[in-house]
Motif scaffolding. Structure first.
Motif, PDB file in Angstrom:
ATOM      1  N   THR A  48     -24.509 109.107  16.107  1.00  0.00           N
ATOM      2  CA  THR A  48     -24.114 107.741  15.768  1.00  0.00           C
ATOM      3  C   THR A  48     -24.365 106.740  16.894  1.00  0.00           C
ATOM      4  N   SER A  49     -24.623 107.189  18.089  1.00  0.00           N
ATOM      5  CA  SER A  49     -24.857 106.262  19.203  1.00  0.00           C
ATOM      6  C   SER A  49     -25.960 105.247  18.917  1.00  0.00           C
ATOM      7  N   PRO A  50     -27.098 105.670  18.348  1.00  0.00           N
ATOM      8  CA  PRO A  50     -28.161 104.684  18.102  1.00  0.00           C
ATOM      9  C   PRO A  50     -27.771 103.580  17.119  1.00  0.00           C
ATOM     10  N   ILE A  51     -26.766 103.814  16.289  1.00  0.00           N
ATOM     11  CA  ILE A  51     -26.378 102.792  15.312  1.00  0.00           C
ATOM     12  C   ILE A  51     -25.060 102.118  15.674  1.00  0.00           C
ATOM     13  N   SER A  52     -24.555 102.380  16.862  1.00  0.00           N
ATOM     14  CA  SER A  52     -23.295 101.787  17.292  1.00  0.00           C
ATOM     15  C   SER A  52     -23.424 100.265  17.392  1.00  0.00           C
ATOM     16  N   PRO A  53     -22.508  99.519  16.773  1.00  0.00           N
ATOM     17  CA  PRO A  53     -22.564  98.057  16.879  1.00  0.00           C
ATOM     18  C   PRO A  53     -22.513  97.574  18.328  1.00  0.00           C
ATOM     19  N   ALA A  54     -21.806  98.294  19.178  1.00  0.00           N
ATOM     20  CA  ALA A  54     -21.694  97.877  20.577  1.00  0.00           C
ATOM     21  C   ALA A  54     -23.046  97.875  21.275  1.00  0.00           C
ATOM     22  N   LEU A  55     -23.955  98.741  20.839  1.00  0.00           N
ATOM     23  CA  LEU A  55     -25.279  98.810  21.459  1.00  0.00           C
ATOM     24  C   LEU A  55     -26.253  97.788  20.887  1.00  0.00           C
ATOM     25  N   HIS A  56     -25.827  97.098  19.848  1.00  0.00           N
ATOM     26  CA  HIS A  56     -26.700  96.111  19.189  1.00  0.00           C
ATOM     27  C   HIS A  56     -25.972  94.777  19.005  1.00  0.00           C
ATOM     28  N   ALA A  57     -25.138  94.426  19.951  1.00  0.00           N
ATOM     29  CA  ALA A  57     -24.337  93.203  19.846  1.00  0.00           C
ATOM     30  C   ALA A  57     -25.202  91.967  19.685  1.00  0.00           C
ATOM     31  N   ASP A  58     -26.368  91.969  20.289  1.00  0.00           N
ATOM     32  CA  ASP A  58     -27.256  90.808  20.200  1.00  0.00           C
ATOM     33  C   ASP A  58     -27.833  90.629  18.800  1.00  0.00           C
ATOM     34  N   GLN A  59     -27.808  91.661  17.966  1.00  0.00           N
ATOM     35  CA  GLN A  59     -28.381  91.588  16.618  1.00  0.00           C
ATOM     36  C   GLN A  59     -27.344  91.252  15.547  1.00  0.00           C
ATOM     37  N   ILE A  60     -26.083  91.167  15.926  1.00  0.00           N
ATOM     38  CA  ILE A  60     -25.033  90.875  14.950  1.00  0.00           C
ATOM     39  C   ILE A  60     -25.071  89.385  14.617  1.00  0.00           C
ATOM     40  N   SER A  61     -25.171  89.096  13.320  1.00  0.00           N
ATOM     41  CA  SER A  61     -25.319  87.696  12.913  1.00  0.00           C
ATOM     42  C   SER A  61     -24.216  87.230  11.965  1.00  0.00           C
TER      43      SER A  61
END
Length: 133
Positions: A48-61
């Motif tokens: 699940t690490s690759p899909i963690s929201p924390a790792l993609h905070a810049d993509q949250i819209s």
């Protein structure tokens, strides 16, 4: 011949790790063990690490409502605080892009009436701003 539980614990300590089931003794014991024993990532965590929201905070819209209890022993409050820090680092603005509610007496299960009420009020306010009907 199977080794005794004491022998297994002694061997685990000498290798620097203890079985994860031992972390279920009590919050105090689990906290002590967790602080002294290096943690290994489980297969589920690695997946699940690759899909963690924390790792993609810049993509949250979309606007987020993040609620966490400071006394949560199941999910450390540091995870929510880290996520909020990553959102801010990505240029997100609290109050516009996300709302963070940390309840100082709350646990993982919303045991206190005032915490449940606070969560419901935060949800009502959040939805009123971001999903008006």
């Amino acid at each position: 011949m199977p080794r005794s539980a004491t022998a297994r614990r002694t061997a685990a300590r000498s290798r620097g790790r203890l079985p994860s089931t031992w972390q279920r003794w009590s919050p105090t014991t689990a906290g002590t063990l967790a602080a002294t024993v290096p943690r290994r990532r489980s297969a589920a965590q690695a997946a699940t690490s690759p899909i963690s929201p924390a790792l993609h905070a810049d993509q949250i819209s979309i606007p987020l409502l993040i609620v966490h209890g400071a006394k949560d022993e199941r999910v450390p409050v540091a995870q929510a605080r880290g996520f909020v820090a990553r959102l801010k680092k990505a240029g997100k603005v609290e109050g516009r892009d996300f709302t963070y509610l940390e309840q100082s007496e709350n646990t993982h299960n919303l045991l206190r009436e005032e915490d449940r009420r606070g969560l419901l009020n935060a949800m009502k306010s959040f939805l009123g701003r971001h999903n008006p009907v």
